[in-house]
Scaffold this motif. Sequence first.
Motif, PDB file in Angstrom:
ATOM      1  N   CYS A   1      43.365  47.215  41.709  1.00  0.00           N
ATOM      2  CA  CYS A   1      43.513  45.787  41.946  1.00  0.00           C
ATOM      3  C   CYS A   1      44.560  45.048  41.197  1.00  0.00           C
ATOM      4  O   CYS A   1      45.121  43.961  41.764  1.00  0.00           O
ATOM      5  N   ARG A   2      44.653  45.595  39.749  1.00  0.00           N
ATOM      6  CA  ARG A   2      45.734  45.079  39.094  1.00  0.00           C
ATOM      7  C   ARG A   2      47.182  45.249  39.553  1.00  0.00           C
ATOM      8  O   ARG A   2      47.894  44.276  39.688  1.00  0.00           O
TER       9      ARG A   2
ATOM     10  N   ALA B   1      43.645  49.813  46.308  1.00  0.00           N
ATOM     11  CA  ALA B   1      42.919  48.817  45.674  1.00  0.00           C
ATOM     12  C   ALA B   1      41.349  48.835  46.038  1.00  0.00           C
ATOM     13  O   ALA B   1      40.741  47.765  45.823  1.00  0.00           O
ATOM     14  N   HIS B   2      41.138  49.782  46.938  1.00  0.00           N
ATOM     15  CA  HIS B   2      39.810  50.007  47.496  1.00  0.00           C
ATOM     16  C   HIS B   2      38.627  50.001  46.507  1.00  0.00           C
ATOM     17  O   HIS B   2      38.837  50.618  45.332  1.00  0.00           O
TER      18      HIS B   2
ATOM     19  N   ALA C   1      45.047  38.550  45.755  1.00  0.00           N
ATOM     20  CA  ALA C   1      45.104  39.471  45.249  1.00  0.00           C
ATOM     21  C   ALA C   1      44.681  39.370  43.734  1.00  0.00           C
ATOM     22  O   ALA C   1      43.978  40.129  42.933  1.00  0.00           O
TER      23      ALA C   1
ATOM     24  N   ARG D   1      41.250  38.796  43.182  1.00  0.00           N
ATOM     25  CA  ARG D   1      40.230  40.195  43.282  1.00  0.00           C
ATOM     26  C   ARG D   1      40.626  41.010  41.979  1.00  0.00           C
ATOM     27  O   ARG D   1      39.501  41.469  41.374  1.00  0.00           O
ATOM     28  N   TRP D   2      41.720  40.742  41.342  1.00  0.00           N
ATOM     29  CA  TRP D   2      41.987  41.416  39.872  1.00  0.00           C
ATOM     30  C   TRP D   2      41.048  40.879  38.966  1.00  0.00           C
ATOM     31  O   TRP D   2      40.425  41.391  38.185  1.00  0.00           O
TER      32      TRP D   2
ATOM     33  N   GLU E   1      37.213  48.405  44.666  1.00  0.00           N
ATOM     34  CA  GLU E   1      37.024  47.370  43.403  1.00  0.00           C
ATOM     35  C   GLU E   1      37.580  48.332  42.079  1.00  0.00           C
ATOM     36  O   GLU E   1      37.161  47.820  41.052  1.00  0.00           O
TER      37      GLU E   1
END
Length: 310
Positions: free
Chosen positions: A147-148, A139-140, A202, A205-206, A142
């Motif tokens: 991220c999902r 998930a780096h 998490a 972030r998503w 962005e």
Amino acid sequence: MEESEQPEVAEGFVEPLADFERHLTSARDVSPHTLRAYTGDLRSLAAHLTMLGHDSVATLDLRALRSWLAQQQTLGRSRATMARRSASARAFTAWLARTGRLPTDPGAALASPKAHRPLPAALKQDEVRLLLDAAAEQAHHEDPIGCRDLAVLELLYATGIRVGELCGLDVDDLDDGRRVVRVLGKGRKERSVPYGAPAATAVDRWRAVRGQLARPGSGPALFLGARGGRIDPRTVRTVVHRRIADVPGAPDLGPHGLRHTAATHLLEGGADLRSVQELLGHASLATTQIYTHVTRDRLRSAYEQAHPRA
């Protein structure tokens, strides 16, 4: 006859079967999967009765039900399938008696074979750690898909919710302040399930990059597919299988395996069975009790490895 073919049934069965299907949909609000299973079972029953010379539900009796189940057994049906078909028949005959189509309920005396329930596979705690750490690395920068996927994995493990429940989540189903998610489970029963700080991070972030996948028709869905629609269970299963494949020695599990894992780790951590039942949304405590077998087996394994006189 192939499973996909529609068997011939006498005219006298058509209307009761259709009425019972409407009853399952409106009154009992069963899932589409359960509806397909029950209607398929009962059409098979009606076809068998037609073959025996019955022309309506009025002559349905215990002997006919047993004859149908015996015929199913000769076809090599599994214990789980036989148990479900017995349940389908009992639900149907109970409804027929309740609605006056039969004077008594012949299915009440119908014995049901118990389905064999294998112990569910579950990840070890260090395997979960490796899984989520690997997903976090993906998930780096962005990346919205990465991220999902991380948020999906963290939330599945944190809450133990079903894959369908996860896919049905909307953005406002999460209470950030209390860190609980509102879930609509089987039978449209609503429950609130807590989640921890890693899952909250998490998900945040998503949501920060969700707009990169969102389209005008995305609506309020929390998790989106690559084309902007609400994520579907197949996509989630693919994500879970692919990520778990990266963990050396881990069993190949899907989303339901993460549900098993969450339940197992809760019990290993000291949670009581009733609390786990409520978190998982099980209607019966007997369903939750299967996890005690898993933790007992692990305790035995740990004992045998660690105790000098095991």
